[in-house]
Motif scaffolding. Structure first.
Motif, short mmCIF file in Angstrom:
data_model
loop_
_atom_site.label_atom_id
_atom_site.label_comp_id
_atom_site.label_asym_id
_atom_site.label_seq_id
_atom_site.Cartn_x
_atom_site.Cartn_y
_atom_site.Cartn_z
N ILE A 42 65.97 33.41 -12.23
CA ILE A 42 64.82 32.78 -11.57
C ILE A 42 65.20 32.50 -10.12
O ILE A 42 66.24 31.88 -9.86
CB ILE A 42 64.42 31.47 -12.27
N ILE A 43 64.38 32.96 -9.19
CA ILE A 43 64.58 32.64 -7.78
C ILE A 43 63.89 31.30 -7.53
O ILE A 43 62.67 31.22 -7.43
CB ILE A 43 64.00 33.75 -6.88
N ASN A 44 64.69 30.25 -7.48
CA ASN A 44 64.17 28.88 -7.48
C ASN A 44 63.81 28.42 -6.07
O ASN A 44 64.62 27.79 -5.38
CB ASN A 44 65.18 27.93 -8.11
N PHE A 45 62.59 28.69 -5.64
CA PHE A 45 62.17 28.29 -4.30
C PHE A 45 61.94 26.79 -4.21
O PHE A 45 61.77 26.25 -3.11
CB PHE A 45 60.90 29.04 -3.91
N ALA A 46 61.93 26.09 -5.34
CA ALA A 46 61.76 24.64 -5.32
C ALA A 46 63.06 23.91 -5.05
O ALA A 46 63.09 22.68 -5.03
CB ALA A 46 61.17 24.16 -6.65
N HIS A 47 64.15 24.64 -4.83
CA HIS A 47 65.46 24.02 -4.67
C HIS A 47 65.51 23.10 -3.46
O HIS A 47 66.09 22.01 -3.52
CB HIS A 47 66.53 25.11 -4.57
N GLY A 48 64.92 23.51 -2.35
CA GLY A 48 64.89 22.67 -1.17
C GLY A 48 64.10 21.39 -1.41
O GLY A 48 64.48 20.31 -0.95
N ALA A 49 62.99 21.50 -2.15
CA ALA A 49 62.19 20.32 -2.48
C ALA A 49 62.97 19.38 -3.39
O ALA A 49 62.85 18.14 -3.28
CB ALA A 49 60.88 20.74 -3.12
N GLN A 50 63.78 19.92 -4.30
CA GLN A 50 64.59 19.08 -5.18
C GLN A 50 65.70 18.37 -4.40
O GLN A 50 66.06 17.23 -4.71
CB GLN A 50 65.16 19.93 -6.31
N TYR A 51 66.23 19.04 -3.38
CA TYR A 51 67.19 18.42 -2.47
C TYR A 51 66.54 17.25 -1.73
O TYR A 51 67.10 16.15 -1.65
CB TYR A 51 67.67 19.51 -1.51
N MET A 52 65.34 17.49 -1.20
CA MET A 52 64.60 16.42 -0.54
C MET A 52 64.25 15.29 -1.51
O MET A 52 64.33 14.10 -1.18
CB MET A 52 63.32 17.00 0.09
N LEU A 53 63.91 15.66 -2.74
CA LEU A 53 63.58 14.67 -3.76
C LEU A 53 64.77 13.77 -4.04
O LEU A 53 64.62 12.55 -4.21
CB LEU A 53 63.13 15.39 -5.03
N GLY A 54 65.97 14.36 -4.09
CA GLY A 54 67.17 13.56 -4.30
C GLY A 54 67.38 12.53 -3.21
O GLY A 54 67.71 11.37 -3.48
N ALA A 55 67.18 12.96 -1.95
CA ALA A 55 67.34 12.03 -0.83
C ALA A 55 66.30 10.91 -0.91
O ALA A 55 66.62 9.73 -0.69
CB ALA A 55 67.22 12.79 0.49
N PHE A 56 65.05 11.25 -1.23
CA PHE A 56 64.00 10.24 -1.28
C PHE A 56 64.18 9.30 -2.45
O PHE A 56 63.89 8.10 -2.35
CB PHE A 56 62.62 10.91 -1.33
N ILE A 57 64.64 9.80 -3.59
CA ILE A 57 64.87 8.91 -4.73
C ILE A 57 65.95 7.89 -4.38
O ILE A 57 65.84 6.70 -4.69
CB ILE A 57 65.25 9.72 -5.99
N GLY A 58 67.02 8.35 -3.71
CA GLY A 58 68.06 7.43 -3.27
C GLY A 58 67.50 6.39 -2.31
O GLY A 58 67.83 5.19 -2.42
N TYR A 59 66.65 6.82 -1.39
CA TYR A 59 66.04 5.90 -0.43
C TYR A 59 65.14 4.89 -1.14
O TYR A 59 65.17 3.68 -0.85
CB TYR A 59 65.24 6.70 0.59
N LEU A 60 64.32 5.35 -2.10
CA LEU A 60 63.41 4.45 -2.81
C LEU A 60 64.15 3.50 -3.74
O LEU A 60 63.74 2.35 -3.91
CB LEU A 60 62.38 5.28 -3.59
N LEU A 61 65.23 3.97 -4.36
CA LEU A 61 66.03 3.07 -5.19
C LEU A 61 66.57 1.91 -4.37
O LEU A 61 66.59 0.76 -4.83
CB LEU A 61 67.20 3.85 -5.82
N LEU A 62 66.98 2.21 -3.13
CA LEU A 62 67.52 1.15 -2.27
C LEU A 62 66.41 0.26 -1.73
O LEU A 62 66.51 -0.98 -1.78
CB LEU A 62 68.28 1.78 -1.11
#
Length: 295
Positions: A42-62
């Motif tokens: 699978i060519i996962n074009f959502a990978h960049g969005a998942q990277y961004m999601l990780g950063a935002f989840i960390g930000y929202l948790l804090l």
């Protein structure tokens, strides 16, 4: 003042450090892409969005729950990995056995949806995320000043990348994963739950993207555009290393990051395209990539 190739050593090593930091994120993200493509095709074009999601989840948790960096370093990849497993189980699993274009189109659409949601609520401006107090400040190495957090990112990415490589290539679980993609019916005949393995594989790749996101949050501002800004370069890294080659993704990520940093020293105008120039040259000589298999 000590000079290297006519350039002050502090400037030279500083750009090498920047290249190594970028290379750390290139390696982690291309590793996740390589795992998903190599094992699931699978060519996962959502990978960049998942990277961004990780950063935002960390930000929202804090920001909302007061959960700091160190707990987030564990929680974020788990949350993004679980999200990826749900995507694979309820959507991507229905696309196995059909043209790979369908998987690419679905993940591309998913990336647009995720990015659109965060742009709606947060706009395109970045949100700051401070490094943990333990890693604030820097260390004077004599010839340069090394920010502690950036040094931590390099070490953490090396451990994660080569630890993941060892998991896939040197363990029984990794051998099951690889066998399940080559001959799923045979593996299932031995009592292995192949659909679960495939779900876990996509979850692992997604979790790596989320981990890269939380590691990147104190280095770059947390922005809805941070995934789309990096994903094209990461795809170029995967192509140069060889589609599906896990070791190729890791090595090429660091090498191209360093090449980008050195280009900023000697010819700054070309630093934004040097990765793509290298990709074009490699494909002319070796279409399968440096670590890929011909045929």
């Amino acid at each position: 003042m000590t000079m290297i190739f006519g350039i002050p050593i502090q400037a030279f090593l500083g750009q090498l450090l920047v290249g190594l930091i970028n290379g750390s994120f290139y390696a982690m993200l291309s590793l996740g892409l390589a795992i998903i493509f190599g094992l699931l095709r699978i060519i996962n074009f959502a990978h960049g969005a998942q990277y961004m999601l990780g950063a935002f989840i960390g930000y929202l948790l804090l920001a909302d729950l007061g959960i700091g960096y160190w707990p987030a370093l564990v929680l974020v990849p788990l949350i993004v990995g679980l999200f990826g497993m749900a995507v694979e189980r309820f959507a991507l699993s229905r696309l196995y056995g059909v043209d790979q274009l369908y998987g690419l189109l679905f993940t591309f659409g998913l990336a647009l949806v995720i990015e659109g949601v965060f742009r709606y609520y947060y706009g395109v401006s970045g949100q700051p995320y401070a490094p943990p107090p333990l890693l604030s400040g820097g260390t004077n190495l004599g010839f340069m000043f090394l920010p502690n957090y950036r040094g931590w990112v390099v070490v953490a990415s090396l451990v994660v990348c080569f630890g993941t490589w060892a998991l896939i290539e040197r363990t029984r679980l990794g051998s099951y994963l690889r066998a399940a993609t080559e001959n799923p019916r045979l593996v299932q005949a031995f009592g292995v739950n192949v659909p679960l393995l495939l779900t876990l594989t996509y979850g692992l790749g997604s979790g790596l993207a989320g981990l890269a996101g939380i590691l990147a949050a104190p280095v770059y501002q947390v922005s809805p555009l941070m995934g789309s800004d990096i994903i094209i370069v990461v795809f170029a890294v995967v192509v140069v290393g060889g589609m599906g080659s896990i070791l190729g993704a890791i090595v090429t990520g660091y090498v191209l990051g360093l090449a980008e940093g050195l280009t900023k020293v000697f010819y700054p105008e070309a630093s934004n395209i040097v990765v793509f120039v290298i990709m074009a040259l490699v494909l002319l000589v070796r279409p399968a990539g440096l670590f890929g298999r011909d045929g």
